[in-house]
Design a protein around this motif. Structure first.
Motif, mmCIF file in Angstrom:
data_model
loop_
_atom_site.group_PDB
_atom_site.id
_atom_site.type_symbol
_atom_site.label_atom_id
_atom_site.label_comp_id
_atom_site.label_asym_id
_atom_site.label_seq_id
_atom_site.Cartn_x
_atom_site.Cartn_y
_atom_site.Cartn_z
ATOM 1 N N ILE A 31 40.396 35.347 41.949
ATOM 2 C CA ILE A 31 40.302 36.075 40.687
ATOM 3 C C ILE A 31 40.091 37.532 41.064
ATOM 4 O O ILE A 31 39.097 37.885 41.698
ATOM 5 C CB ILE A 31 39.158 35.566 39.798
ATOM 6 C CG1 ILE A 31 39.402 34.094 39.425
ATOM 7 C CG2 ILE A 31 39.033 36.429 38.541
ATOM 8 C CD1 ILE A 31 38.261 33.453 38.638
ATOM 9 N N PRO B 134 46.909 31.391 45.090
ATOM 10 C CA PRO B 134 47.294 31.992 43.808
ATOM 11 C C PRO B 134 46.266 33.055 43.419
ATOM 12 O O PRO B 134 45.076 32.899 43.680
ATOM 13 C CB PRO B 134 47.261 30.828 42.826
ATOM 14 C CG PRO B 134 47.049 29.596 43.621
ATOM 15 C CD PRO B 134 46.589 29.989 44.976
ATOM 16 N N GLN C 184 44.972 35.498 40.157
ATOM 17 C CA GLN C 184 45.015 35.881 38.746
ATOM 18 C C GLN C 184 44.319 37.229 38.640
ATOM 19 O O GLN C 184 43.148 37.349 38.991
ATOM 20 C CB GLN C 184 44.303 34.844 37.875
ATOM 21 C CG GLN C 184 44.263 35.203 36.414
ATOM 22 C CD GLN C 184 45.647 35.257 35.794
ATOM 23 O OE1 GLN C 184 46.421 34.324 35.910
ATOM 24 N NE2 GLN C 184 45.959 36.345 35.119
ATOM 25 N N THR C 185 45.050 38.234 38.176
ATOM 26 C CA THR C 185 44.516 39.596 38.124
ATOM 27 C C THR C 185 44.183 39.984 36.688
ATOM 28 O O THR C 185 44.965 39.723 35.772
ATOM 29 C CB THR C 185 45.535 40.591 38.714
ATOM 30 O OG1 THR C 185 45.851 40.180 40.048
ATOM 31 C CG2 THR C 185 44.970 41.998 38.746
ATOM 32 N N HIS D 146 39.891 38.567 27.739
ATOM 33 C CA HIS D 146 39.597 38.442 29.173
ATOM 34 C C HIS D 146 38.591 37.308 29.398
ATOM 35 O O HIS D 146 38.770 36.472 30.289
ATOM 36 C CB HIS D 146 38.996 39.736 29.741
ATOM 37 C CG HIS D 146 39.935 40.889 29.780
ATOM 38 N ND1 HIS D 146 39.610 42.110 29.233
ATOM 39 C CD2 HIS D 146 41.168 41.027 30.310
ATOM 40 C CE1 HIS D 146 40.611 42.947 29.414
ATOM 41 N NE2 HIS D 146 41.570 42.317 30.067
ATOM 42 N N GLN E 35 40.135 33.841 28.893
ATOM 43 C CA GLN E 35 40.988 33.454 30.023
ATOM 44 C C GLN E 35 40.147 33.136 31.254
ATOM 45 O O GLN E 35 40.459 32.200 31.994
ATOM 46 C CB GLN E 35 41.994 34.562 30.324
ATOM 47 C CG GLN E 35 43.034 34.722 29.239
ATOM 48 C CD GLN E 35 43.924 35.936 29.458
ATOM 49 O OE1 GLN E 35 43.720 36.734 30.352
ATOM 50 N NE2 GLN E 35 44.932 36.070 28.601
ATOM 51 N N LEU F 111 40.012 29.614 33.332
ATOM 52 C CA LEU F 111 40.225 29.547 34.784
ATOM 53 C C LEU F 111 39.069 28.850 35.487
ATOM 54 O O LEU F 111 39.284 28.036 36.388
ATOM 55 C CB LEU F 111 40.368 30.957 35.366
ATOM 56 C CG LEU F 111 41.752 31.554 35.344
ATOM 57 C CD1 LEU F 111 41.705 32.999 35.817
ATOM 58 C CD2 LEU F 111 42.696 30.763 36.220
#
Length: 195
Positions: free
Chosen positions: A81, A105, A107-108, A126, A129, A133
């Motif tokens: 992250i 992977p 996620q930005t 934000h 999300q 996650l």
């Protein structure tokens, strides 16, 4: 592990009722079908949440991560992250992943470390999300490396939230005591809305 005819033998119980709870079986005795006593069906307890770890680090640590870091912190990250600054004056460059992290992977999220709402501050979406996650990582047992610029406030808030609400364990460090207060409030509000 016991004979198929031993009482309490789970394999025998399974085979006896073909694995279908509540299924009545018949036996033939002297040519006449007879109903067998229904085997006791035991409830299967829900699976325990997967054990997973989270570690918050600074942006430069992402480029330097190697096998030594994995041993040092006791974590091989499965997911990253990335929290980067959004404002043009403080815009962070995209993280350069070390070769050890290139398969992870990422996620930005783009928001600044701000405690007052504004266009560059963390927003409600934000937090929603991030909660999704964290739930995914909990359910799949994925180890998370979370970073922001300094590895203190924004990533610290996320790590604290993961420990408090999703059962994450801190890898190699203690739970952060500081954080971005606005992000912390947004995460808690988003958490309260989850089913």
């Amino acid at each position: 592990k016991g004979h198929a005819n031993d009482p309490g033998n789970e394999r025998a119980d399974y085979l006896a009722n073909k694995g279908v709870p509540g299924m009545a079986l018949q036996a033939v005795s002297a040519g006449q079908p007879q109903e067998l006593e229904q085997p006791q069906v035991r409830a299967i307890p829900p699976a325990a949440p997967s054990e997973w770890f989270i570690l918050n680090v600074a942006l430069p640590d992402i480029a330097q991560w190697d096998a030594f870091q994995s041993r040092r912190f006791g974590i091989q990250p499965d997911f990253i992250i990335s929290i980067l600054n959004r404002s043009p004056a403080d815009l962070d460059p995209p993280p350069v992943l070390s070769p050890a992290l290139r398969g992870c992977p990422v996620q930005t999220f783009y928001f600044n470390d701000m405690d007052e709402p504004g266009p560059c501050s963390p927003q409600e979406f934000h937090a929603q999300q991030l909660c999704a996650l964290l739930r995914f990582c909990q359910e799949t047992g994925k180890n998370v490396l979370v970073h922001c610029t300094a590895g203190v406030n924004r990533s610290g808030s996320i790590a604290r939230h993961a420990v408090a609400y999703y059962g994450a364990r801190m890898a190699g460090t203690s739970v952060p005591t500081t954080g971005c207060e606005l992000l912390t409030q947004l995460l808690e509000a988003a958490q309260a809305k989850l089913p």
